[in-house]
Structure formats: C-alpha cells, structure tokens
Design a protein around this motif. Structure first.
Motif, PDB file in Angstrom:
ATOM      1  N   GLN A   1      34.889  62.174 -22.642  1.00 19.66           N
ATOM      2  CA  GLN A   1      34.846  62.427 -24.076  1.00 19.66           C
ATOM      3  C   GLN A   1      35.828  63.548 -24.383  1.00 19.66           C
ATOM      4  OE1 GLN A   1      30.669  63.261 -23.938  1.00 19.66           O
ATOM      5  NE2 GLN A   1      30.114  61.179 -24.536  1.00 19.66           N
ATOM      6  N   PRO A   2      36.148  63.759 -25.642  1.00 22.07           N
ATOM      7  CA  PRO A   2      37.143  64.786 -25.959  1.00 22.07           C
ATOM      8  C   PRO A   2      36.817  66.184 -25.405  1.00 22.07           C
ATOM      9  CG  PRO A   2      36.823  63.385 -27.851  1.00 22.07           C
ATOM     10  CD  PRO A   2      35.776  62.980 -26.839  1.00 22.07           C
ATOM     11  N   GLY A   3      35.542  66.536 -25.321  1.00 23.94           N
ATOM     12  CA  GLY A   3      35.195  67.881 -24.883  1.00 23.94           C
ATOM     13  C   GLY A   3      34.773  68.021 -23.436  1.00 23.94           C
ATOM     14  N   ALA A   4      34.420  66.906 -22.791  1.00 23.71           N
ATOM     15  CA  ALA A   4      33.874  67.007 -21.435  1.00 23.71           C
ATOM     16  C   ALA A   4      33.848  65.646 -20.759  1.00 23.71           C
ATOM     17  CB  ALA A   4      32.448  67.563 -21.486  1.00 23.71           C
ATOM     18  N   MET A   5      33.703  65.685 -19.430  1.00 23.07           N
ATOM     19  CA  MET A   5      33.445  64.453 -18.684  1.00 23.07           C
ATOM     20  C   MET A   5      31.996  64.467 -18.244  1.00 23.07           C
ATOM     21  SD  MET A   5      35.184  64.992 -14.904  1.00 23.07           S
ATOM     22  CE  MET A   5      36.413  66.276 -15.094  1.00 23.07           C
ATOM     23  N   GLN A   6      31.404  63.281 -18.217  1.00 20.05           N
ATOM     24  CA  GLN A   6      30.027  63.117 -17.771  1.00 20.05           C
ATOM     25  C   GLN A   6      30.064  62.519 -16.372  1.00 20.05           C
ATOM     26  OE1 GLN A   6      27.647  64.172 -19.880  1.00 20.05           O
ATOM     27  NE2 GLN A   6      29.221  64.582 -21.390  1.00 20.05           N
ATOM     28  N   LEU A   7      29.359  63.152 -15.455  1.00 19.45           N
ATOM     29  CA  LEU A   7      29.293  62.667 -14.083  1.00 19.45           C
ATOM     30  C   LEU A   7      27.843  62.383 -13.702  1.00 19.45           C
ATOM     31  CD1 LEU A   7      31.598  65.326 -12.331  1.00 19.45           C
ATOM     32  CD2 LEU A   7      32.272  63.107 -13.281  1.00 19.45           C
ATOM     33  N   ASP A   8      27.653  61.397 -12.850  1.00 19.68           N
ATOM     34  CA  ASP A   8      26.361  61.164 -12.210  1.00 19.68           C
ATOM     35  C   ASP A   8      26.532  61.699 -10.795  1.00 19.68           C
ATOM     36  OD1 ASP A   8      24.543  59.792 -10.340  1.00 19.68           O
ATOM     37  OD2 ASP A   8      23.837  58.786 -12.138  1.00 19.68           O
ATOM     38  N   VAL A   9      25.827  62.775 -10.486  1.00 16.17           N
ATOM     39  CA  VAL A   9      25.966  63.455  -9.193  1.00 16.17           C
ATOM     40  C   VAL A   9      24.635  63.384  -8.462  1.00 16.17           C
ATOM     41  CG1 VAL A   9      26.595  65.605  -8.038  1.00 16.17           C
ATOM     42  CG2 VAL A   9      27.668  65.009 -10.226  1.00 16.17           C
ATOM     43  N   ASP A  10      24.603  62.608  -7.407  1.00 10.32           N
ATOM     44  CA  ASP A  10      23.378  62.427  -6.624  1.00 10.32           C
ATOM     45  C   ASP A  10      22.187  62.100  -7.529  1.00 10.32           C
ATOM     46  OD1 ASP A  10      24.789  62.953  -4.257  1.00 10.32           O
ATOM     47  OD2 ASP A  10      24.401  65.100  -4.398  1.00 10.32           O
ATOM     48  N   GLY A  11      22.429  61.237  -8.529  1.00  8.45           N
ATOM     49  CA  GLY A  11      21.358  60.803  -9.420  1.00  8.45           C
ATOM     50  C   GLY A  11      21.075  61.726 -10.592  1.00  8.45           C
ATOM     51  N   ARG A  12      21.817  62.827 -10.706  1.00 15.74           N
ATOM     52  CA  ARG A  12      21.640  63.753 -11.840  1.00 15.74           C
ATOM     53  C   ARG A  12      22.839  63.675 -12.757  1.00 15.74           C
ATOM     54  NH1 ARG A  12      20.689  69.645  -9.568  1.00 15.74           N
ATOM     55  NH2 ARG A  12      22.821  69.151  -9.004  1.00 15.74           N
ATOM     56  N   SER A  13      22.604  63.836 -14.037  1.00 10.96           N
ATOM     57  CA  SER A  13      23.682  63.845 -15.012  1.00 10.96           C
ATOM     58  C   SER A  13      24.253  65.256 -15.132  1.00 10.96           C
ATOM     59  CB  SER A  13      23.155  63.370 -16.365  1.00 10.96           C
ATOM     60  OG  SER A  13      24.201  63.357 -17.302  1.00 10.96           O
ATOM     61  N   ILE A  14      25.565  65.368 -14.968  1.00 11.64           N
ATOM     62  CA  ILE A  14      26.254  66.663 -15.040  1.00 11.64           C
ATOM     63  C   ILE A  14      27.377  66.537 -16.065  1.00 11.64           C
ATOM     64  CG2 ILE A  14      27.671  68.328 -13.736  1.00 11.64           C
ATOM     65  CD1 ILE A  14      24.880  68.237 -12.631  1.00 11.64           C
ATOM     66  N   GLU A  15      27.531  67.546 -16.902  1.00  7.53           N
ATOM     67  CA  GLU A  15      28.645  67.583 -17.849  1.00  7.53           C
ATOM     68  C   GLU A  15      29.630  68.648 -17.393  1.00  7.53           C
ATOM     69  OE1 GLU A  15      28.306  67.098 -22.299  1.00  7.53           O
ATOM     70  OE2 GLU A  15      28.778  69.235 -22.180  1.00  7.53           O
ATOM     71  N   VAL A  16      30.901  68.267 -17.330  1.00  2.13           N
ATOM     72  CA  VAL A  16      31.964  69.208 -16.964  1.00  2.13           C
ATOM     73  C   VAL A  16      32.876  69.346 -18.168  1.00  2.13           C
ATOM     74  CG1 VAL A  16      33.917  69.644 -15.435  1.00  2.13           C
ATOM     75  CG2 VAL A  16      31.837  68.581 -14.520  1.00  2.13           C
ATOM     76  N   ALA A  17      32.872  70.524 -18.771  1.00  2.00           N
ATOM     77  CA  ALA A  17      33.666  70.771 -19.979  1.00  2.00           C
ATOM     78  C   ALA A  17      35.147  70.898 -19.638  1.00  2.00           C
ATOM     79  CB  ALA A  17      33.184  72.036 -20.667  1.00  2.00           C
ATOM     80  N   PHE A  18      35.993  70.433 -20.546  1.00  2.00           N
ATOM     81  CA  PHE A  18      37.432  70.627 -20.426  1.00  2.00           C
ATOM     82  C   PHE A  18      37.799  71.970 -21.053  1.00  2.00           C
ATOM     83  CE2 PHE A  18      37.172  65.857 -20.734  1.00  2.00           C
ATOM     84  CZ  PHE A  18      37.433  65.637 -19.386  1.00  2.00           C
ATOM     85  N   ASP A  19      38.979  72.482 -20.726  1.00  2.00           N
ATOM     86  CA  ASP A  19      39.396  73.777 -21.275  1.00  2.00           C
ATOM     87  C   ASP A  19      39.985  73.647 -22.678  1.00  2.00           C
ATOM     88  OD1 ASP A  19      41.858  72.626 -20.748  1.00  2.00           O
ATOM     89  OD2 ASP A  19      42.605  74.258 -19.506  1.00  2.00           O
TER      90      ASP A  19
END
Length: 92
Positions: A48-66
């Motif tokens: 998405q414009p502000g972040a990527m969404q990851l599924d990490v070992d079954g958990r949802s993680i959001e990684v923001a862009f700069d």
C-alpha cells in the motif's frame, strides 16, 4: 516500462513476484524492518502507499515505508533500496 498506479491489482502483482522470485528478500524485510529476528517464513500480502503487509510465521506484520509510495515504479525502487540498506550478513 511505464509506472502503474498502486491499485490492489498492482499490489497483487508485486506480492506474487516478490513471493515467487524473492522469498529471501521478503524474509529479510520481516526480520530487519518487521522486528521478527527469528522469523522462519514470510510472505508479502499487500503493498500500500504507506506500508507493506507481511504474513510472518502466521502473524500479520506491517512495515512502514519512509515515504508515501506514488506508483509501481516507486514501490520497486523503494523495496530495492530497503533491501540494499540492510546490513549484509555472512553466508550460512
């Protein structure tokens, strides 16, 4: 290649490419930017414009862009830059 707006379809295309061809990079994003140092499996779910969404070992993680992504080309440049900015790890 012309840049495309960052729509859901473009996000799906980016995620498929990253998961199919760059799985180690996705795992590195989870470990370095997502703060899950012991992650064993990661999949990119959305860009998405502000972040990527990851599924990490079954958990949802959001990684923001700069910054807010403007289009597919900006997403590509940003993902590559994030990977290059990580400390290089010695091979196994």
């Amino acid at each position: 290649m012309a840049a495309d707006p960052l729509t859901a379809a473009v996000s799906d295309r980016i995620c498929k490419h990253m998961n199919d061809d760059h799985a180690e990079a996705v795992l590195s994003y989870a470990r370095h930017y997502g703060g899950v140092a012991d992650a064993s499996e990661a999949r990119m779910i959305a860009v998405q414009p502000g972040a990527m969404q990851l599924d990490v070992d079954g958990r949802s993680i959001e990684v923001a862009f700069d910054h807010t992504l403007t289009d597919s080309e900006d997403a590509h440049r940003t993902l590559v830059a994030m990977l290059r900015a990580m400390p290089q790890q010695a091979p196994g």
